[in-house]
Design an enzyme around this catalytic site. Structure first.
Site, PDB file in Angstrom:
ATOM      1  N   LYS A  80       0.834  -1.202   0.000  1.00 38.19           N
ATOM      2  CA  LYS A  80       0.000   0.000   0.000  1.00 38.19           C
ATOM      3  C   LYS A  80       0.870   1.254   0.000  1.00 38.19           C
ATOM      4  O   LYS A  80       1.930   1.283   0.646  1.00 38.19           O
ATOM      5  CB  LYS A  80      -0.914  -0.031   1.231  1.00 38.19           C
ATOM      6  CG  LYS A  80      -2.018   1.015   1.252  1.00 38.19           C
ATOM      7  CD  LYS A  80      -2.952   0.759   2.429  1.00 38.19           C
ATOM      8  CE  LYS A  80      -4.107   1.739   2.479  1.00 38.19           C
ATOM      9  NZ  LYS A  80      -5.058   1.417   3.582  1.00 38.19           N
ATOM     10  N   SER A 157      -9.725   1.240   2.733  1.00 44.49           N
ATOM     11  CA  SER A 157      -8.951   2.142   1.910  1.00 44.49           C
ATOM     12  C   SER A 157      -7.842   1.451   1.107  1.00 44.49           C
ATOM     13  O   SER A 157      -7.216   2.061   0.237  1.00 44.49           O
ATOM     14  CB  SER A 157      -8.302   3.217   2.803  1.00 44.49           C
ATOM     15  OG  SER A 157      -7.401   2.618   3.732  1.00 44.49           O
ATOM     16  N   SER A 181     -10.105  -1.355   6.654  1.00 48.53           N
ATOM     17  CA  SER A 181      -9.491  -1.049   5.362  1.00 48.53           C
ATOM     18  C   SER A 181      -8.696  -2.180   4.735  1.00 48.53           C
ATOM     19  O   SER A 181      -8.305  -2.082   3.575  1.00 48.53           O
ATOM     20  CB  SER A 181      -8.607   0.193   5.484  1.00 48.53           C
ATOM     21  OG  SER A 181      -9.393   1.349   5.637  1.00 48.53           O
TER      22      SER A 181
END
Length: 467
Positions: A80, A157, A181
C-alpha cells in the site's frame, strides 16, 4: 504461467522449492499482467519493475545455492502507498503529498524484504487511508475486477491492494486497517484479509492516520498465506513503542492433516441474525449459515450467544476517533480549500473540527472499556463468527460516499481491540460474499487456524475473476 499467478503462496513456494518455477519467471508474469491490465484496473500507483526483477534473480541465486530464506523467498507482493520504501515516492493516495519520497524503509517492509519477498510496487489507495468505498477522485478509483461491464467499487482504503491480488497482479499485498481497510477490499474482491491486533506490527516508516487504531496486515489468496506474511511482519520494534507493550506470541496457522475433525475442541460463537442492526439479504444469510455448518462439521463447538455490544455505536465511535486523530495530523491541509483533496475525505476529517478534548478523551475511555469487556466476553471462546459486508460491490456511478453501509461489521473489531480474519464465502450475482472471524487480542493464530481448516474444505478463496 497464467494459472500460476492465481496460486496461493503456499503452492508457489512449493513450486519454487522444487525448481519447477523460478522467481524471475514468476515476477515477470506478474509484471506482464500489470502492464496489460493496470491501465484499466488502476491497482498500482507505481511499479518498480527493474528492482523487482533484481530481487527475484537474487532469490533464484539463493535457492540455487541451497540458501533460500524461507517460504516467502521470491514471492512477488504489492504494498500500500503508505508503506515507506527508501527513496521511493510515498504519497498515501493524495496529491497533497505529491513529490514526497520516503526517507527510510518501513520496518514491516524491511522484514518482508529480509525474508526474500519481491516488491512489485506501491498499490493505489483512498487519500490518507480514510474511506471504506475505495474511491479516489483525484488519482482514480481502482476497478473491482469481478465486473467487466460496470465500474464497481473496490473497497477501501486498501483498494489497489485488494484489486491487485484478486486480478492476479500480485501473489499477495500489504494493506492497513483502521476501521476495516484491509477486510473491506478483501471481502469485495473475494480474497482473504487479516486485521492484526494493534501493536502487533510496527508502523514505523508508514504514513499515519489514527495512531490508536492503525494496523498493517496481509491481503492474500488464503489464510495460510496471511499467516505467513503476518508472522514475518509481526514483532517488537523500538521505533514503534506500541509494539513493545503488546504481547507478541508467534503467528502460525497449524493444520491437523488427516484428521476428519481438525477443529475439535475449538469454541466458536455465532450471532442470531435477528439481532443484527438490519436483516441480511438471503444470499448473505446463507453464506453465514453455511460457514457455521462447515465449522460444526470440522468439529468445532458452535453456539449462539447475544453480543453485549451495540455494533452501530461502536461503528460511530471508530469514525469519530479516526476523524479526531486524522484532523489533528492534517488540519492545515484539510482547512485549506485550495489543496488538491477529495471532498469526501476532507469532510470526514472536518467532522472533528469542533470536537473538544473532553469528547476525544471520552472516546478513548469507551475504547478501553470495550477492549476490557471484549477480553472478558471471549474468555471461553476461540472466535466470533461475524457477517462480512451487508452488500456486494456497488457501482461507482451514483455512489453516496457519506454512507457507512460497509462499516457496520468491520469497525467494531478495531474498537474492541480484536484481531479479525475476512474470508471469501460465496457469490451473489457473480460478486463475492464473505464472513469474518473476530478473535482475542494477539490471538491471530486461533482465527488463522480456523480459517485454514475452512479453506481446506471449501474453494471460494481459489476462485478468481476472468479478465
Amino acid at each position: 504461467m497464467n494459472d500460476a499467478v492465481f496460486h496461493p503462496i503456499e503452492q508457489l513456494s512449493g513450486l519454487l522449492a522444487q525448481g519447477k518455477l523460478s522467481a524471475r519467471a514468476l515476477t515477470r508474469a506478474y509484471l506482464d499482467r500489470i502492464e496489460r491490465y493496470n491501465d484499466t484496473l488502476n491497482a498500482y500507483v507505481a511499479v518498480y519493475s527493474e528492482d523487482a526483477l533484481r530481487q527475484a534473480e537474487a532469490a533464484d541465486t539463493r535457492r540455487g545455492m541451497g540458501l533460500a530464506l524461507g517460504p516467502l523467498d521470491g514471492i512477488p507482493l504489492a504494498v500500500k502507498d503508505l508503506c515507506g520504501l527508501a527513496g521511493r515516492p510515498l504519497t498515501a493516495g493524495s496529491r497533497t503529498l505529491a513529490g514526497q519520497t520516503a526517507a527510510t524503509t518501513a520496518t514491516a517492509m524491511e522484514k518482508l524484504l529480509g525474508a526474500g519477498a519481491v516488491i512489485l510496487g506501491h498499490a493505489q489507495m483512498v487519500e490518507y487511508a480514510f474511506g471504506a468505498w475505495g474511491v479516489n477522485p483525484l488519482l482514480g478509483t481502482p476497478r473491482n475486477p469481478w465486473d467487466a461491464a460496470v465500474h464497481r467499487v473496490p473497497g477501501g482504503s486498501s483498494s489497489g491492494s485488494g484489486v491487485a491480488v484478486a486480478a492476479g497482479l500480485a501473489a499477495a499485498a500489504i494493506g492497513s486497517d483502521t476501521g476495516g481497510s484491509i477486510r473491506t477490499p478483501s471481502m469485495l474482491n473475494g480474497i482473504t484479509g487479516l486485521k492484526l491486533s494493534a501493536g502487533r506490527v510496527s508502523l514505523a516508516g508508514c504514513v499515519d492516520l489514527c495512531h490508536t487504531l492503525d494496523t498493517l496486515g496481509p491481503m492474500a489468496r488464503s489464510a495460510w498465506d496471511a499467516a505467513l506474511l503476518a508472522g514475518v511482519m509481526a514483532g517488537a520494534d523500538p521505533k514503534d513503542p506500541r509494539t513493545l507493550h503488546t504481547p507478541q506470541p508467534p503467528i502460525v496457522a497449524r493444520r491437523a492433516p488427516g484428521l476428519p475433525r481438525p477443529l475439535s475442541g475449538k469454541v466458536i460463537t455465532t450471532i442470531a441474525l435477528g439481532s443484527l442492526p438490519h436483516a441480511l439479504a438471503p444470499a448473505f444469510a446463507q453464506a453465514y449459515a453455511e460457514t457455521a455448518a462447515h465449522l460444526r462439521g470440522l468439529g468445532a463447538t458452535v453456539h449462539e450467544r447475544p453480543l453485549p455490544f451495540d455494533l452501530r455505536h461502536m461503528m460511530d465511535c471508530v469514525g469519530q476517533i479516526i476523524s479526531c486523530e486524522g484532523y489533528s495530523l492534517y488540519d492545515a491541509v484539510v482547512r485549506d480549500a485550495s489543496t488538491p483533496m477529495g471532498n469526501a475525505v476532507r469532510q470526514r476529517m472536518l467532522a472533528a473540527e469542533s470536537a473538544s478534548a473532553r469528547d476525544y478523551l471520552r472516546l478513548q475511555i469507551a475504547h478501553r472499556h470495550a477492549c476490557d469487556t471484549w477480553l472478558d466476553w471471549m474468555r471461553d471462546t476461540d472466535a466470533l463468527l461475524m457477517p462480512g459486508l451487508p452488500i456486494t460491490a456497488a457501482p461507482l456511478e451514483g455512489l453516496d460516499e457519506s454512507s457507512t453501509a460497509l462499516s457496520i461489521y468491520t469497525r467494531p473489531a478495531n474498537f474492541l481491540g480484536a484481531c479479525a480474519l475476512a474470508l471469501p464465502a460465496g457469490f451473489a450475482d457473480g460478486l463475492p460474499l464473505a464472513v469474518q472471524l473476530y478473535g482475542k487480542p494477539a490471538d491471530e493464530s486461533a482465527v488463522l487456524e480456523i480459517g485454514v481448516a475452512l479453506q481446506d474444505v471449501t474453494d471460494w478463496h481459489l476462485r478468481h475473476p476472468a479478465l
